[in-house]
Design an enzyme around this catalytic site. Structure first.
Site, short mmCIF file in Angstrom:
data_model
loop_
_atom_site.label_atom_id
_atom_site.label_comp_id
_atom_site.label_asym_id
_atom_site.label_seq_id
_atom_site.Cartn_x
_atom_site.Cartn_y
_atom_site.Cartn_z
N ASN A 39 1.28 -1.53 -0.16
CA ASN A 39 0.11 -0.18 0.02
C ASN A 39 0.95 0.97 0.05
O ASN A 39 0.52 2.49 -0.15
CB ASN A 39 -1.03 0.29 1.03
N SER A 44 -4.33 2.49 -8.46
CA SER A 44 -5.46 4.02 -8.18
C SER A 44 -6.10 4.29 -9.67
O SER A 44 -6.24 3.44 -10.22
CB SER A 44 -4.29 4.73 -7.72
N TYR A 77 3.60 9.67 -10.73
CA TYR A 77 2.79 9.27 -9.39
C TYR A 77 2.35 8.29 -10.38
O TYR A 77 1.76 7.05 -10.00
CB TYR A 77 2.61 9.79 -8.23
N SER A 135 2.51 6.90 -13.70
CA SER A 135 3.32 5.84 -14.09
C SER A 135 3.66 5.35 -13.36
O SER A 135 3.77 3.71 -13.90
CB SER A 135 5.20 6.56 -14.28
N THR A 136 4.44 5.06 -12.13
CA THR A 136 3.81 4.17 -10.87
C THR A 136 3.00 3.06 -10.56
O THR A 136 2.75 1.93 -10.85
CB THR A 136 4.51 4.75 -9.65
N GLY A 175 -10.35 6.04 -6.18
CA GLY A 175 -10.36 7.80 -6.23
C GLY A 175 -9.70 7.83 -5.25
O GLY A 175 -9.31 7.67 -4.46
N ILE A 203 -8.93 10.19 -1.93
CA ILE A 203 -9.37 9.61 -1.02
C ILE A 203 -8.99 10.55 -0.11
O ILE A 203 -7.81 11.18 0.16
CB ILE A 203 -8.89 7.72 -0.78
N THR A 242 -7.10 11.07 3.07
CA THR A 242 -5.55 10.83 3.56
C THR A 242 -5.58 12.56 3.56
O THR A 242 -5.17 13.31 3.11
CB THR A 242 -4.18 9.96 3.05
N ASP A 243 -4.35 12.94 4.61
CA ASP A 243 -3.88 14.49 5.05
C ASP A 243 -2.66 15.05 3.48
O ASP A 243 -3.05 16.06 3.07
CB ASP A 243 -3.12 14.05 5.98
P1 NDP Z 1 0.18 8.28 2.48
O1 NDP Z 1 0.65 8.83 2.18
O2 NDP Z 1 -1.14 9.00 3.39
O3 NDP Z 1 0.95 7.54 3.15
C1 NDP Z 1 1.55 7.11 2.29
C2 NDP Z 1 2.40 5.80 3.58
O4 NDP Z 1 3.99 5.06 2.89
C3 NDP Z 1 2.39 6.58 5.08
O5 NDP Z 1 2.55 5.27 5.64
C4 NDP Z 1 4.58 6.47 4.60
O6 NDP Z 1 5.08 6.17 6.10
C5 NDP Z 1 4.65 5.52 4.08
N1 NDP Z 1 5.78 5.41 2.87
C6 NDP Z 1 6.45 6.78 2.24
N2 NDP Z 1 8.09 7.03 1.19
C7 NDP Z 1 8.00 5.92 2.16
C8 NDP Z 1 9.26 4.81 2.24
N3 NDP Z 1 10.45 5.38 1.19
N4 NDP Z 1 9.85 3.56 2.40
C9 NDP Z 1 8.62 3.14 3.09
N5 NDP Z 1 7.04 3.42 3.44
C10 NDP Z 1 7.15 4.77 3.19
O7 NDP Z 1 -0.65 7.60 0.99
P2 NDP Z 1 -2.87 7.33 1.46
O8 NDP Z 1 -2.67 6.70 2.63
O9 NDP Z 1 -3.25 8.41 0.43
O10 NDP Z 1 -2.11 6.29 -0.14
C11 NDP Z 1 -2.32 4.64 0.99
C12 NDP Z 1 -2.38 3.52 -0.45
O11 NDP Z 1 -3.91 4.08 -1.18
C13 NDP Z 1 -1.49 4.34 -1.63
O12 NDP Z 1 -0.99 3.38 -2.57
C14 NDP Z 1 -1.80 5.38 -2.80
O13 NDP Z 1 -1.69 5.02 -4.31
C15 NDP Z 1 -3.02 4.84 -2.92
N6 NDP Z 1 -4.44 6.07 -3.11
C16 NDP Z 1 -4.57 7.10 -2.53
C17 NDP Z 1 -5.11 7.85 -2.66
C18 NDP Z 1 -5.62 9.05 -2.63
O14 NDP Z 1 -6.46 10.03 -2.67
N7 NDP Z 1 -5.61 9.03 -0.67
C19 NDP Z 1 -6.31 7.72 -4.20
C20 NDP Z 1 -5.68 6.44 -5.01
C21 NDP Z 1 -4.97 5.60 -3.96
P3 NDP Z 1 6.49 7.25 6.14
O15 NDP Z 1 6.56 8.72 5.86
O16 NDP Z 1 6.76 6.83 8.19
O17 NDP Z 1 7.71 6.76 5.85
#
Ligand code: NDP
Length: 282
Positions: free
Chosen positions: A113, A164, A177, A179-180, A210, A212, A214-215
């Protein structure tokens, strides 16, 4: 209209015929969730905890992970552990899976995730950032999946990939993003076929989300786009149910299914809508 109605009916038919979710099946389940210090991953950790699962969570920030683990234990997790790791590293993704396998004695759910931070802005040629983001958002996923696959095969487990709508439909300001996410959909879509053709025990779910609330997401789109954002806790629960019921995919919220289905049928309409959804003046 007829086409749209047919797509909606197709979606509802898929939903109505989905297997029933048995919450009891998650009691004691051995789960690894990545990116679980914040956002959707954190919410998934809390849901798994309420279901009485045994959880390993990971992200980079140890202090935050510690707090999430404490909350998981207070919510009813049978076990909750964390390991801090950076997914841009070559070795750490595999070490995280090994840690979970050792501490939990196997794995029933591997939920990938995490995403690295990436600017919400026009592409200005930063290839190094895109390469780094590919390591975090894509290469670490395939590394962890491979490392965990044998254990999942043994437990008849589930691999869950959080992707996503931007993995199906390109949009401005997110070139690295998107692309990944396209890479994830391509790779794991291919793996879904291979697992099926090999009659594997492992189920593989790809989740299309879509916007979400999150901060990190809200911070990026603030004042730039006015699309409704859906609650992270509900998105998290839907992802967990998709994995537990061994479905091939999730579209959350539901209309992402319609958008994904329609975008190639009416490309110029889709492009017009996308380009005019943003507050932007060059
Ligand atoms: P957040 O940005 O809230 O969380 C990202 C998480 O990844 C954090 O726990 C962060 O923790 C961790 N992280 C970041 N960089 C690294 C790294 N280099 N190594 C290990 N961990 C890392 O993301 P969301 O909750 O918003 O998104 C979660 C998933 O949902 C993602 O796959 C996203 O693509 C997908 N998604 C989200 C959407 C949205 O609108 N929120 C829309 C569509 C898809 P830390 O900084 O402590 O490492």
């Amino acid at each position: 209209k007829v086409l749209l109605a047919s797509i909606c009916v197709a979606y509802l038919a898929v939903k109505w015929t989905s297997p029933w979710f048995d919450a009891e099946s998650l009691k004691g389940a051995r789960v690894l969730v990545t990116g679980a210090s914040t956002g959707i991953g954190e919410q998934m950790a809390y849901h798994y905890a309420r279901f009485g699962a045994q959880i390993v969570i990971t992200a980079r920030r140890e202090k935050v992970l510690q707090q999430v683990v404490e909350k998981c234990l207070s919510l009813g997790a049978q076990k909750a552990l964390y390991i801090a790791a950076d997914m841009s590293s070559e070795s750490e993704p595999a070490q995280v899976v090994d840690f979970a396998l050792e501490k939990l004695g196997g794995l029933d759910y591997l939920v990938l995730n995490h995403i690295g931070p990436s600017p919400f802005s026009m592409w200005t040629g930063d290839v190094d950032h895109t390469r780094w983001l590919m390591n975090v958002n894509f290469f670490s996923y395939i590394q962890m999946a491979w490392r965990g696959l044998a254990a999942l095969e043994q437990s008849r487990g589930s691999l869950v990939i959080v992707s996503s709508l931007l993995g199906k439909m390109a949009s401005p300001f997110v070139a690295p993003y998107t692309s990944t996410k396209f890479a994830l959909n391509g790779f794991f879509g291919s793996l879904q076929h291979e697992l099926a053709m090999n009659k594997s025990n492992v189920s593989l779910s790809i989740c299309t989300l879509g916007l979400i609330d999150t901060d990190s997401a809200m911070e990026k789109v603030k004042g730039v786009i006015s699309v409704p954002a859906y609650p992270a806790s509900d998105a998290a629960l839907n992802i967990i149910i998709t994995g537990a019921t061994r479905q091939l995919d999730l579209f959350y919220p539901w209309f992402t299914y319609v958008v994904a289905a329609c975008k190639d049928m009416f490309p110029s309409v889709t492009n017009f809508i996308i380009q005019n959804s943003f507050t932007y003046s060059p």
